[in-house]
Design an enzyme around this catalytic site. Structure first.
Site, PDB file in Angstrom:
ATOM      1  N   GLY A  79      38.365  25.003 -25.045  1.00  0.00           N
ATOM      2  CA  GLY A  79      39.113  25.674 -26.096  1.00  0.00           C
ATOM      3  C   GLY A  79      40.514  25.147 -26.358  1.00  0.00           C
ATOM      4  O   GLY A  79      41.285  25.778 -27.088  1.00  0.00           O
ATOM      5  N   ASP A  99      30.312  25.533 -28.979  1.00  0.00           N
ATOM      6  CA  ASP A  99      29.945  24.739 -27.807  1.00  0.00           C
ATOM      7  C   ASP A  99      28.739  25.377 -27.133  1.00  0.00           C
ATOM      8  O   ASP A  99      28.484  26.576 -27.288  1.00  0.00           O
ATOM      9  CB  ASP A  99      31.105  24.657 -26.809  1.00  0.00           C
ATOM     10  CG  ASP A  99      30.976  23.462 -25.876  1.00  0.00           C
ATOM     11  OD1 ASP A  99      31.785  22.527 -26.010  1.00  0.00           O
ATOM     12  OD2 ASP A  99      30.069  23.457 -25.023  1.00  0.00           O
ATOM     13  N   ASP A 115      24.193  25.153 -29.954  1.00  0.00           N
ATOM     14  CA  ASP A 115      23.952  23.715 -29.837  1.00  0.00           C
ATOM     15  C   ASP A 115      24.129  23.099 -31.225  1.00  0.00           C
ATOM     16  O   ASP A 115      23.395  23.447 -32.152  1.00  0.00           O
ATOM     17  CB  ASP A 115      22.534  23.479 -29.320  1.00  0.00           C
ATOM     18  CG  ASP A 115      22.230  22.008 -29.074  1.00  0.00           C
ATOM     19  OD1 ASP A 115      22.956  21.140 -29.604  1.00  0.00           O
ATOM     20  OD2 ASP A 115      21.236  21.721 -28.360  1.00  0.00           O
ATOM     21  N   ASP A 143      35.799  16.676 -29.945  1.00  0.00           N
ATOM     22  CA  ASP A 143      36.284  16.030 -28.726  1.00  0.00           C
ATOM     23  C   ASP A 143      35.246  16.228 -27.627  1.00  0.00           C
ATOM     24  O   ASP A 143      35.536  16.655 -26.530  1.00  0.00           O
ATOM     25  CB  ASP A 143      37.639  16.610 -28.299  1.00  0.00           C
ATOM     26  CG  ASP A 143      38.218  15.879 -27.094  1.00  0.00           C
ATOM     27  OD1 ASP A 143      38.064  14.645 -27.039  1.00  0.00           O
ATOM     28  OD2 ASP A 143      38.796  16.532 -26.215  1.00  0.00           O
ATOM     29  N   LYS A 184      36.733  11.293 -31.677  1.00  0.00           N
ATOM     30  CA  LYS A 184      36.903  10.102 -30.847  1.00  0.00           C
ATOM     31  C   LYS A 184      35.589   9.339 -30.865  1.00  0.00           C
ATOM     32  O   LYS A 184      34.518   9.930 -31.010  1.00  0.00           O
ATOM     33  CB  LYS A 184      37.295  10.473 -29.417  1.00  0.00           C
ATOM     34  CG  LYS A 184      36.223  11.231 -28.644  1.00  0.00           C
ATOM     35  CD  LYS A 184      36.714  11.562 -27.245  1.00  0.00           C
ATOM     36  CE  LYS A 184      35.639  12.311 -26.451  1.00  0.00           C
ATOM     37  NZ  LYS A 184      36.131  12.719 -25.120  1.00  0.00           N
TER      38      LYS A 184
END
Length: 206
Positions: A79, A99, A115, A143, A184
């Site tokens: 979080g 998540d 999911d 992330d 990323k």
């Protein structure tokens, strides 16, 4: 979750000690719990570092300030990004974190245990958008990290790439025009291919 994990560790210690004879070994249990606590500390530090990186990016591009309709954080546990978002977006902005793992309650944000690769996740997002009159998200964040154990670097990279692809799919559906997608990308053998695919749906890369 911690109590459940300790119970699992204790069961494993009983089953695995003395050649599987079922003899309880408290040393094994204590060692395993200490290992688990160190693992959680590393995860917390990693989350703090990436949250700091996110703040640095926002200082350069100001994407939180322009996120007035909503922020969608994918693979959000524990979080850290959600906390940053709540602090930096305009008042009234919808902040949703998703998540597979439970996310501790964060005031001003909504946590969803889903999911991101499943259709149910998409349906949940749509429902939240309708309830909060959010037409699209101005900002989508990713992330994600691999949960692969051991030394299988390729397997971990494959899992990260799969998370990336699933997040891009959701971003293309729920991201507002001229919205921002922050992610990323692993520097693996697929790095160039991943960037090429991303350029097909994102107009600006930095």
């Amino acid at each position: 979750m911690m109590r459940r994990r300790r119970h699992e560790i204790q069961e494993a210690a009983v089953e695995g000690s003395s050649g599987g004879g079922g003899v309880f070994n408290p040393v094994t249990v204590v060692s395993s719990i200490r290992w688990w606590c160190r693992l959680q500390s590393v995860a917390a530090v990693s989350s703090s570092i990436t949250a700091l990186n996110l703040i640095q990016l926002d200082s350069k591009f100001s994407f939180f300030r322009s996120s007035r309709s909503g922020v969608l954080d994918l693979c959000a546990a524990p979080g850290g990004f959600m906390q940053v978002a709540v602090q930096r977006v305009p008042d009234g902005t919808l902040v949703v974190g998703i998540d597979l793992l439970p996310i501790p309650p964060i005031p001003g944000a909504i946590s969803v245990e889903e999911d991101i690769s499943k259709p149910q996740c998409k349906a949940t997002i749509k429902k939240l958008m309708e309830e909060h009159e959010c037409l699209a998200f101005d900002l989508v964040l990713l992330d994600g990290s691999s949960n692969v154990r051991g030394d299988s670097a390729q397997e971990a990279t494959d899992q990260l790439n799969a998370l990336f692809i699933d997040s891009v799919k959701l971003a293309t559906e729920f991201l507002a025009p001229k919205g921002t997608f922050v992610t990323k990308v692993c520097r693996s053998q697929d790095y160039t291919t991943v960037l090429y695919c991303l350029r097909q749906v994102i107009s600006f890369l930095s």
